[in-house]
Write an enzyme that holds these catalytic residues in place. Structure first.
Site, PDB file in Angstrom:
ATOM      1  N   ASN A 220      21.942 -12.172-133.400  1.00  0.00           N
ATOM      2  CA  ASN A 220      21.132 -11.437-134.365  1.00  0.00           C
ATOM      3  C   ASN A 220      19.691 -11.606-133.923  1.00  0.00           C
ATOM      4  OD1 ASN A 220      19.773 -10.256-136.436  1.00  0.00           O
ATOM      5  ND2 ASN A 220      20.852 -11.309-138.085  1.00  0.00           N
TER       6      ASN A 220
ATOM      7  N   TYR B 155      18.914  -9.116-147.853  1.00  0.00           N
ATOM      8  CA  TYR B 155      19.594 -10.098-147.001  1.00  0.00           C
ATOM      9  C   TYR B 155      20.484 -11.076-147.759  1.00  0.00           C
ATOM     10  CZ  TYR B 155      16.400  -8.292-143.483  1.00  0.00           C
ATOM     11  OH  TYR B 155      15.720  -7.459-142.631  1.00  0.00           O
TER      12      TYR B 155
ATOM     13  N   ARG C 172      14.081 -14.774-148.229  1.00  0.00           N
ATOM     14  CA  ARG C 172      13.523 -13.549-147.655  1.00  0.00           C
ATOM     15  C   ARG C 172      14.232 -12.309-148.213  1.00  0.00           C
ATOM     16  NH1 ARG C 172      14.688 -11.463-141.475  1.00  0.00           N
ATOM     17  NH2 ARG C 172      13.306  -9.668-141.550  1.00  0.00           N
TER      18      ARG C 172
ATOM     19  N   ALA D  96      14.054  -8.493-135.748  1.00  0.00           N
ATOM     20  CA  ALA D  96      13.228  -7.325-135.407  1.00  0.00           C
ATOM     21  C   ALA D  96      13.124  -7.097-133.901  1.00  0.00           C
ATOM     22  CB  ALA D  96      11.841  -7.489-136.010  1.00  0.00           C
TER      23      ALA D  96
ATOM     24  N   PRO E 285      13.665 -13.930-134.881  1.00  0.00           N
ATOM     25  CA  PRO E 285      12.543 -14.117-135.805  1.00  0.00           C
ATOM     26  C   PRO E 285      12.880 -13.885-137.276  1.00  0.00           C
ATOM     27  CG  PRO E 285      11.836 -12.844-133.916  1.00  0.00           C
ATOM     28  CD  PRO E 285      13.320 -13.027-133.781  1.00  0.00           C
ATOM     29  N   ASN E 286      12.350 -14.768-138.087  1.00  0.00           N
ATOM     30  CA  ASN E 286      12.378 -14.688-139.554  1.00  0.00           C
ATOM     31  C   ASN E 286      13.736 -14.990-140.182  1.00  0.00           C
ATOM     32  OD1 ASN E 286       9.578 -13.888-139.954  1.00  0.00           O
ATOM     33  ND2 ASN E 286      10.166 -11.993-138.924  1.00  0.00           N
TER      34      ASN E 286
ATOM     35  N   HIS F 132      24.077  -7.809-137.411  1.00  0.00           N
ATOM     36  CA  HIS F 132      23.006  -7.706-138.408  1.00  0.00           C
ATOM     37  C   HIS F 132      23.607  -7.931-139.784  1.00  0.00           C
ATOM     38  CE1 HIS F 132      20.290  -6.186-135.382  1.00  0.00           C
ATOM     39  NE2 HIS F 132      21.265  -5.384-134.990  1.00  0.00           N
TER      40      HIS F 132
ATOM     41  N   GLU G  11      26.362  -7.884-130.908  1.00  0.00           N
ATOM     42  CA  GLU G  11      25.150  -7.715-131.726  1.00  0.00           C
ATOM     43  C   GLU G  11      25.548  -7.732-133.198  1.00  0.00           C
ATOM     44  OE1 GLU G  11      23.138  -4.038-130.867  1.00  0.00           O
ATOM     45  OE2 GLU G  11      21.886  -4.160-132.672  1.00  0.00           O
TER      46      GLU G  11
ATOM     47  N   ARG H  78      18.561   1.956-143.256  1.00  0.00           N
ATOM     48  CA  ARG H  78      17.208   1.501-143.598  1.00  0.00           C
ATOM     49  C   ARG H  78      16.148   2.352-142.879  1.00  0.00           C
ATOM     50  NH1 ARG H  78      16.927  -4.770-142.858  1.00  0.00           N
ATOM     51  NH2 ARG H  78      14.992  -4.420-144.025  1.00  0.00           N
TER      52      ARG H  78
HETATM   53  C1  DQA Z   1      18.286  -7.877-139.199  1.00  0.00           C
HETATM   54  C2  DQA Z   1      17.804  -6.420-139.274  1.00  0.00           C
HETATM   55  C3  DQA Z   1      16.481  -6.269-138.561  1.00  0.00           C
HETATM   56  O1  DQA Z   1      16.044  -4.926-138.640  1.00  0.00           O
HETATM   57  C4  DQA Z   1      15.433  -7.155-139.192  1.00  0.00           C
HETATM   58  O2  DQA Z   1      14.208  -7.057-138.501  1.00  0.00           O
HETATM   59  C5  DQA Z   1      15.873  -8.569-139.307  1.00  0.00           C
HETATM   60  C6  DQA Z   1      17.242  -8.842-139.721  1.00  0.00           C
HETATM   61  C7  DQA Z   1      19.580  -8.085-140.036  1.00  0.00           C
HETATM   62  O3  DQA Z   1      20.236  -9.095-139.813  1.00  0.00           O
HETATM   63  O4  DQA Z   1      19.886  -7.278-140.906  1.00  0.00           O
HETATM   64  O5  DQA Z   1      15.091  -9.490-139.131  1.00  0.00           O
HETATM   65  O6  DQA Z   1      18.593  -8.174-137.856  1.00  0.00           O
END
Ligand code: DQA
Length: 147
Positions: free
Chosen positions: A74, A23, A18, A77, A10-11, A100, A98, A107
């Protein structure tokens, strides 16, 4: 041909606009293009996807597990909330790294727990788009050196 599935949750479709202070300014398409170039050099087939829906990730992880294809994930959230993703990885025996973009441990405290980490082969966080490329190296670097 060896393949890798790079799955985004998501997102992450909003990358570029964003929260750029967290990011960065690279878009998801920029990241895909960099990974495609590296995969072409490695002779690895790239499947790169993004979804805002948890169930899509569950299905894609199951498919990768069934096919024996490694996953760079990735989960956004969903990392911090999804028992379904934990079960999908565990149940399908998918090999998952995994990743990020941000250093989630630096954070908010709700980002410090991951449902993915206990069932992941490894975790890479905090290097922006390079996190994905480092994961790719982790999967295939040994293979390159041997050939
Ligand atoms: C994320 C970190 C997550 O906490 C966040 O919700 C994201 C992006 C990252 O790539 O830093 O959507 O996965």
């Amino acid at each position: 041909m060896t393949a890798v599935h790079i799955l985004n949750g998501p997102n992450l479709n909003l990358l570029g606009s964003r929260e750029p202070a967290i990011y960065g300014s690279a878009t998801l398409e920029d990241i895909r293009a960099a990974l495609a170039e590296r995969c072409a050099n490695l002779g690895v087939e790239l499947v790169f996807k993004q979804t805002n829906f948890e169930g899509d990730l569950v299905t894609w992880i199951q498919e990768a597990g069934a096919g024996g294809v490694p996953v760079i994930l990735n989960a956004g959230a969903l990392t911090h909330s999804s028992i379904a993703l934990y079960d999908a990885i565990k149940g399908s025996q998918a090999e998952v790294i995994e990743v990020h973009l941000s250093n989630v441990h630096a954070r908010e405290s709700f980002r410090h727990h991951s449902y993915i980490s206990p069932v992941a082969r490894g975790v890479i966080a905090g290097f922006g788009p390079l996190s994905y490329l480092l994961a790719l190296e982790a999967l295939f670097a040994n293979t390159i050196r041997k050939t």
